[in-house]
Design an enzyme around this catalytic site. Structure first.
Site, short mmCIF file in Angstrom:
data_model
loop_
_atom_site.label_atom_id
_atom_site.label_comp_id
_atom_site.label_asym_id
_atom_site.label_seq_id
_atom_site.Cartn_x
_atom_site.Cartn_y
_atom_site.Cartn_z
N LYS A 86 0.54 -9.29 -14.14
CA LYS A 86 -0.64 -9.24 -13.26
C LYS A 86 -0.70 -7.87 -12.56
CE LYS A 86 2.01 -11.61 -9.65
NZ LYS A 86 2.30 -12.93 -9.06
N TYR A 89 0.25 18.06 10.34
CA TYR A 89 -0.60 17.60 11.43
C TYR A 89 0.23 17.13 12.63
CZ TYR A 89 -4.40 17.66 8.04
OH TYR A 89 -5.31 18.04 7.10
#
Ligand SMILES: *Cc1c(COP(=O)(O)O)cnc(C)c1O
Length: 348
Positions: free
Chosen positions: A43, A267
């Protein structure tokens, strides 16, 4: 393929899938349960590893079933041309059922209505009885007939002329964390089989996911449903060393520079150099699926086999790592291993 080059030189991030590791892990399943059939769970695009290659390798190794989540996944799997039986692991939506009947994919049935609808569709198609498996809820709470209700409903299911009740399955909720509850589920499954006329009533009896088949005796079952462990990840301690991770995630270094002390990196300037620091910029970021909150300095990637600590925050498509400790700075174009077959760097 050269393991340290992207398949396409313009790719900065790529995954490598080691099918020999996949087959090794299937061998571990078989060595633990030699007389048991295997439903390989593929899956979610084979847990992100890519259905076509994974399913083809597993099929050539002789698994009995391939398990998927829904009809869309079943269709994609069928398009690979597999000759293995396709099994849908959860309840089906009414709109999926005509296609399922047409292809004779195997569904697990959670309600009388679902069974009756399949029976009608298969009657209309004038096919031989459609093989289906009964799902029993022994404690997962996600699908299936309540174990207590099944003996009462079973005769009505058996009376549906266009269905063949080929198998019965249940799902373990806590095999990786609660042995007491797992043994209760196994006992309830066995008791349910007894109340339905004994194990031989069903050609296939199945209960175990990876954690279940690694750590528990499986009573009267004769089919196991491994997912995670096939890809080389053990959900329980004590088995990881026997499995081989199938996935490596790599990315290229795009730039290497030496930054002076006092220079912020990324950042928020959460990391500031305190000495001259050789910094490699690597072309992977959270846009590629790297978690944005990976901890600076505690996370490492491997360059030339050496762990190199992340410096500062993950950005959309780039990260920076410290390569000051390497004897020669890696040239741009060098591959860094983000996830690989090395302790501390597997895809957990
Ligand atoms: C996903 C799934 C599995 C495989 O579980 P793993 O923990 O990945 O081994 C088995 N059975 C069912 C019903 C599933 O949904």
């Amino acid at each position: 393929m050269n393991a340290d080059q992207p398949p396409d030189p313009t790719h900065r991030t790529w995954a490598e899938i080691d099918l020999s590791a996949l087959l090794h892990n299937l061998g571990v399943v078989r060595s633990l349960h030699p007389d048991t059939a295997v439903m390989a769970v593929v899956k979610a695009d084979a847990y992100g590893h890519g259905v076509p290659h994974v399913a083809t390798a597993l099929a050539s190794a002789g698994v009995e079933f391939l398990g998927v989540a829904n009809a869309t996944e079943a269709r994609r799997l069928a398009r690979t041309g597999t000759d293995k039986r396709i099994y849908l692991l959860g309840p089906t939506a009414p709109g999926e059922r005509p296609e399922i009947v047409h292809h004779r994919w195997v569904s697990c049935i959670s309600s009388l209505e679902e069974a009756e609808h399949f029976d009608q569709l298969n009657a209309a198609a004038a096919n031989p009885p459609l093989p289906v498996h009964l799902a029993v809820d022994t404690g997962m709470g996600r699908g299936g007939f309540l174990a207590s209700s099944l003996p009462g409903i079973h005769p009505r299911l058996q009376a549906l002329p266009h269905l063949h009740l080929e198998g019965i399955g249940s799902h373990l909720s806590s095999a990786d964390e609660n042995p007491g509850f797992t043994h209760q589920q196994i006992d309830l499954f066995n008791a349910t089989l007894e109340s339905l006329g004994g194990a031989e009533t069903f050609t296939y009896r199945h209960l175990a996911n990876s954690a279940g088949l690694l750590d528990y005796p499986l009573g009267h079952t004769n089919l196991v449903r491994p997912g995670l462990m096939l890809y080389g990840i053990s959900p329980v301690p004590g088995h990881q060393q026997n499995l081989r991770p199938v996935l490596s995630l790599k990315a290229s270094i795009t730039l290497v520079r030496t930054l002076p002390p006092g220079h912020g990196i990324s950042y928020g300037r959460t990391f500031v150099t305190d000495r001259p620091t050789t910094v490699a910029t690597i072309g992977i970021g959270y846009g590629d699926g790297l978690p944005r909150n990976l901890p600076s300095q505690k996370t490492t990637v491997l360059i030339g086999g050496q762990p190199c600590p992340l410096l500062g925050r993950v950005t959309m498509d780039q990260i920076m790592v410290d390569v000051s400790h390497l004897t020669t700075p890696p040239p741009p174009g060098t591959a860094a291993t983000i996830i690989g077959n090395t302790p501390g760097h597997t895809a957990t």
